[in-house]
Motif scaffolding. Structure first.
Motif, PDB file in Angstrom:
ATOM      1  N   ASP A  48       0.528  -1.332   0.093  1.00  0.00           N
ATOM      2  CA  ASP A  48      -0.363   0.098  -0.192  1.00  0.00           C
ATOM      3  C   ASP A  48       1.089   1.110   0.313  1.00  0.00           C
ATOM      4  O   ASP A  48       0.246   2.224   0.103  1.00  0.00           O
ATOM      5  N   ASP A  52       1.627   5.968  -5.973  1.00  0.00           N
ATOM      6  CA  ASP A  52       0.189   6.242  -6.042  1.00  0.00           C
ATOM      7  C   ASP A  52      -0.177   5.775  -8.166  1.00  0.00           C
ATOM      8  O   ASP A  52      -0.665   5.396  -9.003  1.00  0.00           O
ATOM      9  N   ARG A  57       4.964   4.634  -9.902  1.00  0.00           N
ATOM     10  CA  ARG A  57       5.537   2.413  -8.888  1.00  0.00           C
ATOM     11  C   ARG A  57       6.404   2.138 -10.196  1.00  0.00           C
ATOM     12  O   ARG A  57       7.446   1.560  -9.774  1.00  0.00           O
ATOM     13  N   LYS A 295      -2.064  -2.397  -5.351  1.00  0.00           N
ATOM     14  CA  LYS A 295      -1.039  -1.895  -6.078  1.00  0.00           C
ATOM     15  C   LYS A 295       0.437  -2.452  -7.233  1.00  0.00           C
ATOM     16  O   LYS A 295       0.882  -2.534  -7.791  1.00  0.00           O
TER      17      LYS A 295
END
Length: 348
Positions: A48, A52, A57, A295
């Motif tokens: 987590d 975002d 990422r 994610k």
């Protein structure tokens, strides 16, 4: 020599060995995948906490795995396989194309019709794109539909799908709410695999298909003729099918949308609504929604797509297709499933 078949061609020894090598290369990489997952688990203690933004990422994960030899090897293996699987299949075809001549002559006769537009201009988002890293794209070879549909899909890709990629298509076709349809449109029918599922699920239906790639349509046309089906196939965009409004009882597509940018996806739903009869149904399927993944899983899917020749995957996988269907005018809209993710609706 054994008789050649359209849907299960007999490869020569070299071609068969080369195709099998491509399959076994990935099947044997399970231990490598396990090592990569172990390195990811060590590098990402809190999923987590990952950024975002997908680009951030990606950069974060590249840095976190920069010391992983397993990850670097996995990327090299995947890259080599992606660049070469199409070439291997094309070379295997060259060995048997003489044997297939009577098959193509036979399948060139039958009840199906094919309309190829000599003045067809491909959309900018499609023209020149080597989808799935197929060198030269879907039109690279006069028999690319056969190479892709029967050699790559049946002899390579199908080996990696538990339950079968063709069963997946039949499952989606059977999800449509009615047990009978008179007239069905397959948008982006490609080489005809989902079109087959639609015809087999609704055997009394008259089936139409539109597709951008002439070589894919050629193989779908031969498949229809080989089975005695009177499909009507057209080289047209799913955004502008050219059919009259209120023409079809069921409008459908299978894993098409991730090949399109966002504006084209919205146009496809709008066109589906236009050509669907009042009271008729729509069923569209596509890849897993990023919103349904954590994610880390979304990063894996996004990285795989970016290296797998899928320039529009992220845009598609980030959309709420149910909302797009409602915006197009469909009612009783529902969306379900991971892969494929299936959206259904009805034209009031």
């Amino acid at each position: 020599m054994m008789k050649q078949a359209l849907d299960n061609p007999n490869l020569r020894q070299r071609g068969r060995a080369s195709v099998e090598f491509m399959v076994q290369m990935l099947m044997a990489s399970g231990s490598l995948r396990d090592a990569v997952n172990a390195d990811i688990e060590a590098a990402v203690p809190d999923v987590d906490a990952l950024p975002d933004d997908l680009d951030e990422r990606q950069a974060h994960m590249d840095e976190a795995l920069s010391g992983s030899a397993a990850f670097a090897t996995q990327q090299l293996v995947g890259d080599w396989h992606g660049r070469n699987h199409g070439k291997v299949a094309a070379a295997a075809f060259e060995e048997i194309k003489g044997d297939l001549k009577p098959v193509f002559e036979r399948t060139g006769k039958g009840p199906a019709t094919l309309e190829v537009d000599p003045d067809f201009v491909a959309p900018d988002y499609w023209d020149g794109v080597d989808f799935h890293r197929t060198t030269g794209g879907w039109d690279r070879h006069p028999k690319q539909g056969f190479i892709h549909g029967e050699l790559i899909h049946r002899k390579m890709v199908a080996r990696f799908f538990p339950g079968g990629i063709f069963q997946q298509r039949r499952n989606v076709a059977a999800m449509a709410p009615k047990g009978h349809y008179d007239k069905i449109l397959d948008m982006g029918c490609s080489s005809g695999h989902f079109t087959v599922a639609l015809q087999e699920t609704y055997p009394d239906a008259k089936v139409y298909g539109v597709e951008l790639a002439a070589q894919m349509l050629d193989h779908a046309w031969r498949t229809a003729n080989d089975n005695g089906w009177d499909w009507q196939l057209f080289q047209r965009s799913a955004e502008e099918t050219g059919f009259e409004a209120d023409s079809f009882d069921l409008v459908s597509s299978y894993i098409l949308l991730h090949e399109l940018p966002e504006h084209a996806i919205k146009n496809v739903f709008a066109e589906a609504f236009r050509v669907c009869k009042p009271g008729g149904d729509m069923i569209m399927s596509d890849v897993t929604r990023y919103a349904d993944l954590d994610k880390l899983s979304a990063w894996k899917a996004d990285r795989g797509a970016s290296y797998g020749g899928e320039p529009h995957w992220r845009a598609s996988a980030s959309l709420d297709l149910a909302e797009i269907a409602r915006a197009a005018g469909f009612v009783d809209v529902k969306a379900e499933g991971m892969y494929p993710h299936v959206v259904q609706g009805r034209k009031p």
